[in-house]
Design an enzyme around this catalytic site. Structure first.
Site, PDB file in Angstrom:
ATOM      1  CD  GLU A 259      -0.949 -17.069  14.367  1.00 28.19           C
ATOM      2  OE1 GLU A 259      -0.123 -17.660  15.090  1.00 28.19           O
ATOM      3  OE2 GLU A 259      -1.889 -17.632  13.815  1.00 28.19           O
TER       4      GLU A 259
ATOM      5  CB  CYS B  37       0.525  -4.598   7.019  1.00 26.28           C
ATOM      6  SG  CYS B  37       0.530  -5.575   5.538  1.00 26.28           S
TER       7      CYS B  37
ATOM      8  CB  CYS C 176      -2.448   0.227   5.390  1.00 26.95           C
ATOM      9  SG  CYS C 176      -1.075  -0.799   5.955  1.00 26.95           S
TER      10      CYS C 176
ATOM     11  CB  CYS D 131      -0.897   0.022   1.230  1.00 27.37           C
ATOM     12  SG  CYS D 131       0.043   0.314   2.757  1.00 27.37           S
TER      13      CYS D 131
HETATM   14  S1  FES Z   1      -0.923  -3.192   3.130  1.00 20.19           S
HETATM   15 FE1  FES Z   1       0.051  -1.525   4.057  1.00 20.19          FE
HETATM   16  S2  FES Z   1       1.979  -2.329   4.533  1.00 20.19           S
HETATM   17 FE2  FES Z   1       0.913  -4.039   3.788  1.00 20.19          FE
END
Ligand code: FES
Ligand SMILES: Cc1cc2nc3c(=O)[nH]c(=O)nc-3n(C[C@H](O)[C@H](O)[C@H](O)COP(=O)(O)OP(=O)(O)OC[C@H]3O[C@@H](n4cnc5c(N)ncnc54)[C@H](O)[C@@H]3O)c2cc1C
Ligand code: FES
Length: 1316
Positions: free
Chosen positions: A1249, A133, A131, A99
């Site tokens: 996790e 992550c 995003c 992203c």
């Molecule tokens: S989607 Fe943003 S760092 Fe992976």
């Protein structure tokens, strides 16, 4: 579209594909245009995936490549333009990095327009970027460094902010740090060094007379006239041709709904369509003005004109602020929004209610009509003829005694289409509260904007009082008939919103009347007032606390330091290479899959004749083309590459088309005709699976103590169930594979986005019938996976490999977002049924639970997920008598698979649910019940594994303290007493997360380390980089072991050619196991080098390596880790399936709006025990990212299916993952200090996790808020809430007169909700 042009033609691959529909922001670029008349340059961000290249005539496009590159870093100008990328990377704002270029471009564009933006502007600029992550916090930290305001937490406790209170955070002996990056390292921002607008384009705009442009493509013609007359002529000649301005409505229709237009007319350059006129009675705005331009104009007008005149403008602005993201608002036009007449238009209801006028023109004719007329019959265009165009829109000033408001409720506060919206206007007889004119329009409810005409008419002449309100609600409900919705929202919710919005309008106007004349009008009670304020997104304040390294640690040793992600800068500059960024191979073909449209059916015939005739089509691949294995039997039921004779879910791959381009392959795939004969039964839900006894074997059970006897002795018993919806992985990089046959010995290179190269190799080899040693699988990095790129990636790689084998060509398969969501499954929907026995004092003595998970049509890892859900169900509690069973249901849904947490997020939510149930019954707070039942000292789990819960208790206590839980709970109580329609809730939840994969062989790992004669080191291991920073950590490990700087060590790729048989990167275990292997390899090398070092202790690394080579000492070593000694005996129900435990606790506070069900995450404090962190920046990033994914799971992400099992939610427009607006306004993460772990590398713990489950603290805070509403209203004490706890559910649980009005008028939705 610009996106494919950039990526495929220009090979500028920094701009990414994430959804193709404007919903994710991965493709963000900056467009710059020059206006010769005003001599102004306009920069704006836009989604390249929806931007037709033809629309860019005369414009400059800046992609991430133009912002900075590591290659040109030496050049001073480039160094300076590099700063956007640099800060994002150094603040740890990228994980998988997919992203990141989009984020960079949104920030860059903002900075071009506002070199010192406010935090409000910054937050708004990122609303259109998703995003999956990071959880956004580090991205926002990077953004803050550009803002005027301070970058500190601004939480001035004890008169000190985070930046100077470090010493007070812990006692002096435990040195902690709160800095994950240092601002001193940043390059200064220097706007004078930005890229300039190309002078040739400026000259072109100034000197070249504008002329009509037309472009002819393979199937389409694009005509862009420059005068209104020309446009009207064109429209007369081609009445069916759409006027394309932003392409944000036509584009998605053409891409996703098969609409085709051979001719399009682009009127954006016509001056009449861009006018901005200030007239006596209002503003006239050209229809081609973008929504951003409209927003700016109205914002200025609100400042400039007296308030009395600008009520309409303010109400329109209210909608514009949250309408889509900035990129879409920059592209989408006012006229397009109006004329598309979508029910979801946020502008039409308010513009219609405000008596806006449309200026229309056709050849020889001009006329003005009220905007409200275009919805006259509720079904669309009966007033604008096909030859007519909308030239401009007149928005009137408001008048004295007139009140105007707009409302919307969406599945996510920003960048989400509304569930329902409204525009309302009332005009009173002068100086009275007698209604002279009333206008109420709703959107989102039915197929177009609707007017409550009768209601308004009836209420004219009435006073603005309670009686009027009652009647209005009754009338409006009767008038606005809602058929079953086609997007899955319950009709009842929409109806509730319809009346709730009117009530809110009633309150607003009542209060305004009071302000106008306090003697005559009482206004509204004090405790009602807060509901007049909508929730707003603010720049979050955050703090991260971790233990500093020992002062004695060598400065070169990077272990324990917040080292930047090894690819961070490359993520930000767009240079990081993902599968689809690989250059095309000579003769390469593109593959598009054809999927089943039936859930359970026999394939009668497949007609490929039409498809084969398509341009560029090369071949069609079916099960018959698979040389060897098409069905993989990892258990009783197979995993299938191509459906052979029957299909078992909608979305199963039946065949595939290979063609010379992606577009050609997709067009042909749409032409394959499959005839089906429906088979019975069609099982979709867990209930249907139970009814048909349809399960994957084995079913599992764990039992401890004497449950039945315990139930006889307890004081009280509760029984209940909770439904937990599934979850889509929504990795931003969709499943991708490129297979390249090497031309000899049946060798193939497979470049694939996967967490498990070995299984890809195994499946591809088996499907082709070749030994595994011919298949070389390569993974450089993965753009997010979260469990979704294991077996599913193997099947897709096999599809591509079979095609490559048949055609002897390289084959590229990049799933579209829609196909990815349809085909690949996700987290298992879950039903937990429980019976809990407890004593009056809150001690839980017995639990009997049953878990059902919806496995879908093939086994994948469903039985394992069911097992893990049993093993981890106790969460943090000792239950002396416990019986639990788990069943993996076999249904006709796409097969579900691994997902971060693997069953734990579901079963532990069930546990926390009955904990709160017990609390309700015994009259104690949930946190008391949690404390009473928490593991206390050395104890055993329900499968007889020992655990020492000391750090669990420490986390809990520290979280209590850091969150100031009890004082905040008091403050929440106080708030709730003073507010009726808004309520706060607070909850604290503990967590025990067992680490382990259950069997030794699953955690074995290997590494390979080469030292070259120049001293540089090439490191590889079996782990996959998917954002979790494993390569960064492994380089840290190698750096410590070899005692050389990280910069000497390089990681190239994970490959089956260097590390064979590597286990999957799953279960938080990557760093643990690969770290051991890397350490082993490095130690082997050091052992070999030691005699040389001893001989020349003052020598350099390079001296030693040179010497070693000359002495014929091998400079290459493998490292190996056998895996953890884990086992589980399911027959006996006991074992040691886990090696150690992580602990944590999270406290969250929320505020809900009882009228809409909307909520805001106010604050979260997390304390986690992760041992000694190898890289606190990476680990905190994992905790935050997982936590935010957990917020998504538990509060917003909702999959919707048709009754036939067709997934509706196939893109970011229908499926909402958390965005910037969803993260807590205050967010703190502390790593528990002085925690050791003897089992893992450098005493660390695997962290990928665990944090996800802590997202449920928000679920329980919401539950707390709802409970307070219900208690205040004297409602039934016990009530059930399911996950995700969406606005719809919150609204329904906050029962009031409005929801009661629905109760008698039940209309069931025809859809299957998320609880399958
Ligand atoms: S989607 Fe943003 S760092 Fe992976
Ligand atoms: C990701 C995403 C999120 C969105 N979120 C929201 C949201 O939250 N709220 C909301 O209200 N909308 C939302 N939208 C919709 C968006 O606002 C509309 O698609 C947009 O306003 C349409 O304008 P356009 O210029 O892109 O239209 P285009 O796609 O270019 O054209 C749309 C239609 O309008 C017609 N048209 C355009 N201009 C004229 C004219 N001058 N005269 C006659 N006909 C004309 C065209 O013929 C065509 O049929 C979203 C869209 C996307 C892609
Ligand atoms: S790819 Fe363009 S917005 Fe998602």
């Amino acid at each position: 579209m610009l996106l494919s042009y950039l990526r495929k033609r220009l090979r500028l691959t920094g701009t990414k594909y994430g959804c193709g529909g404007g919903g994710c922001g991965a493709c963000t670029v900056m467009i710059s245009t020059y206006e010769p008349a005003s001599k102004k340059i306009r920069h704006y961000s836009a989604n390249a995936c929806l931007l037709p290249i033809c629309s860019l005539y005369g414009a400059a496009v800046t992609t991430v490549e133009g912002v900075g590159s590591t290659k040109t870093r030496v050049h001073p100008v480039q160094v300076r333009v590099q700063y956007h990328c640099e800060r994002l990377a150094k603040c740890h704002g990228s994980q998988c990095g997919f992203c990141t270029p989009g984020m960079v471009m949104s920030i860059y564009t903002l900075l071009r327009n506002h070199p010192e933006p406010t935090s409000e502007q910054m937050i708004a600029a990122l609303a259109g970027n998703l995003c999956r992550c990071t959880g956004y916090r580090p991205i926002l930290d990077a953004c803050k460094t550009f803002c005027k305001e301070s970058i500190c937490c601004q939480r001035k406790t004890n008169e000190k902010c985070c930046l100077d209170q470090e010493d007070d955070l812990f006692d002096k002996e435990e040195k902690v740090s709160t800095r994950l990056f240092s601002t001193d390292e940043f390059q200064p921002l220097d706007p004078t060094q930005e890229l300039i607008f190309p002078p040739e384009l400026m000259r072109m705009a100034e000197n070249q007379p504008k002329r009509t442009l037309s472009f002819h493509g393979e199937r389409m013609t694009w005509i862009s006239p420059v005068s209104l007359d020309e446009l009207l002529d064109l429209k007369a000649s081609y009445p069916k041709a759409p006027l394309l301005v932003g392409n944000t409505s036509v584009g998605p229709e053409m891409k996703f709904r098969g609409v085709f237009h051979p001719i399009v007319i682009a009127p954006a350059r016509i001056p009449d369509l861009n006018v901005v006129k200030c007239l006596d009675d209002g503003l006239t705005l050209g229809a081609a003005c973008s929504l951003s331009v409209v927003k700016d104009i109205l914002t200025n007008a609100v400042v400039e004109f007296p308030e009395e005149k600008t009520k309409v403008f303010s109400a329109v602005l209210q909608q514009l602020r949250t309408l889509a993201g900035e990129q879409i608002r920059n592209m989408a036009s006012l006229g397009g929004n109006i004329v598309s007449r979508k029910s979801t238009s946020d502008l039409n209801p308010i513009l219609a209610a405000s008596n806006c006028m449309l200026n229309l023109a056709s050849r020889g004719r001009k006329r003005q009509i009220p905007l409200r007329d275009i919805f006259a019959d509720g079904v669309g265009n009966n007033t604008i003829t096909p030859e007519e165009i909308l030239v401009s829109v007149h928005i009137p000033y408001s008048r004295k005694g007139e009140y105007v408001s707009a409302f919307r409720q969406a599945p996510r506060r920003e960048n989400a289409l509304p569930v329902t919206n409204a525009g309302m206007r009332v005009l009173f007889e002068e100086g009275t509260d007698t209604i002279k004119d009333l206008s109420i329009f709703y959107g989102g409810a039915v197929s177009t904007t609707v007017c409550a005409k009768q209601t308004c008419r009836t209420l004219i002449g009435r006073h603005w009082n309670k009686q009027m309100l009652d009647e209005a609600c009754r009338l409006v409900l009767k008038e606005i008939a809602l058929p079953g919705s086609d997007s899955g929202e319950k009709v009842d919710y929409k109806k509730t919103l319809i009346v709730s919005f009117f009530y809110r309008f009633f309150l607003e106007v009542s209060q305004s009347l009071k302000t106008m004349d306090p003697c005559h009008y009482p206004g509204i009670p004090m405790e009602y007032r807060s509901v007049l304020q909508d929730f707003k997104t603010k720049m979050p304040q955050s703090i991260q606390i971790y233990q500093d390294i020992e002062p004695s640690q060598s400065p070169q040793d990077p272990v324990g330091r917040p080292v930047m992600h090894q690819s961070g800068i490359k993520h930000a500059t767009g240079e990081a290479v993902y599968v689809d960024d690989l250059p095309s191979v000579d003769g390469e073909l593109f593959l598009a899959v054809v999927t089943s449209s039936r859930a359970h059916a026999k394939i009668v015939s497949i007609d490929t004749s039409e498809a084969l005739k398509g341009p560029g089509v090369f071949d069609i691949i079916t099960a018959h083309d698979v040389p060897a294995t098409n069905e993989f039997y990892y258990s009783d039921d197979p995993e299938i590459i191509f459906a052979r004779n029957k299909v078992i879910c909608v979305g199963q791959i039946v065949c595939a088309v290979v063609a010379d381009s992606d577009d050609h392959a997709k067009q042909a795939a749409a032409k394959v005709k499959i005839e089906y004969e429906v088979l019975e039964p069609v099982i979709l839900t867990i209930a249907e699976a139970i009814q048909h006894n349809s399960f994957f074997e084995p079913k599992r059970k764990l039992e401890q103590g004497n449950v039945d006897r315990a139930f006889e002795t307890v004081d009280n018993i509760i029984e209940g169930e909770i439904h937990i919806g599934g979850q889509e992985h929504f990795y931003i990089e969709t499943q991708s594979v490129l297979v390249v046959p090497k031309g000899e010995d049946k060798e193939m290179d497979v470049y694939v986005s996967t967490q498990h190269p070995a299984i890809i190799q195994e499946m591809v080899a088996a499907s082709l019938g070749v030994p595994a040693n011919r298949i070389m699988c390569h993974v450089k990095r993965v753009g997010g996976a979260f469990g979704g790129k294991l077996l599913k990636a193997g099947l897709l790689a096999s599809v591509a490999a079979v095609a490559a084998n048949k055609t002897s060509r390289a084959v590229r398969l990049i799933l579209s977002r829609g196909d990815d969501m349809l085909i690949t499954g996700g987290r298992h929907p879950f039903i937990g049924k429980y019976k809990v026995g407890f004593m009056k004092d809150g001690r839980i003595r017995a639990v009997d639970a049953k878990y059902y998970i919806n496995g879908g049509c093939t086994p994948d890892e469903s039985v394992l997920v069911a097992e893990v859900s049993l093993l981890k169900m106790d969460n943090a509690y000792k239950i002396p008598n416990l019986r639990c069973r788990a069943y993996a249901c076999k249904t006709n849904l796409p097969s579900n698979t691994a997902f971060r947490g693997f069953g734990f997020p579901q079963s532990a939510l069930v546990t926390e649910t009955w904990i709160t149930g017990v609390a309700d019954k015994v009259g104690l707070s949930p946190e008391k019940i949690r404390e009473i039942n928490m593991y206390k000292e050395n104890e055993q789990t329900h499968f007889k594994q020992k655990l020492d819960p000391q750090n669990l208790i420490r986390c809990w206590n520290e979280c209590m303290e850091k969150s100031a839980y009890y004082s905040r709970k008091t403050a929440v109580n106080e708030f709730n007493k003073q507010n009726y329609w808004k309520k706060k809730g607070i909850a604290i939840v503990p967590m025990k997360f067992p680490f382990g994969l259950g069997t030794r062989y699953l955690s074995q790992a290997a590494a390979l380390v080469h030292i070259y004669t120049d001293g540089s080191v090439l490191l590889t291991h079996g782990g996959i980089e998917m954002g979790q920073g494993i390569h960064t950590k492994m380089i840290q490990v190698a750096s410590r072991e070899l005692n050389i700087p990280m910069s000497c060590i390089h990681f190239c790729e994970t490959s089956t050619t260097t590390v064979p048989n590597a286990c999957a990167s799953v279960g938080s275990a990557g760093t643990d196991v690969n770290g051991m292997a890397v350490k082993d390899a490095c130690q082997t090398l050091m052992k070999r080098l030691q005699p040389i070092i001893n001989k020349n202790p003052k020598g350099t690394w390079n001296d030693w390596i040179k010497e070693a080579f000359e002495q014929s000492v091998s400079l290459s070593a493998t490292g190996y880790f056998r895996g953890y000694n884990e086992n589980m005996d399911w027959e006996k129900g006991e074992g040691q399936p886990f090696t150690y435990f992580l602990y944590g606790a999270a406290c969250s506070e929320v505020e809900i709006n009882c009228l809409t069900g909307d909520h805001k995450n106010i604050r979260t404090d997390i304390v986690m025990d992760i041992g000694c962190s190898i890289n606190p920046a990476v680990d905190i990033g994992q905790i935050e990212g997982a936590f935010v994914q957990g917020i998504g799971l538990y509060t917003m992400e909702e999959l919707k299916y048709s009754p036939e099992g067709v997934l509706y939610t196939r893109g970011p427009d229908q499926y909402k993952i958390p965005a910037v607006c969803d993260i807590p306004e205050q967010f703190s993460v502390s790593l528990l200090s002085s925690s050791q772990n003897p089992y893992a590398i450098y005493a660390s713990k695997g962290i990928g996790e665990a944090g996800l489950f802590l997202g449920c603290s928000v679920f329980f805070a919401l539950r707390d808020a709802v409970t307070r509403v219900r208690n205040e209203r004297g409602l039934k004490k016990t009530f059930a809430l399911n996950s995700p706890l969406t606005a719809e559910q919150i609204r329904a649980s906050c029962t009031d007169d409005f929801t009661e009005m629905m109760a008698n008028n039940e209309s069931a939705s025809p859809l299957l909700g998320p609880h399958l």
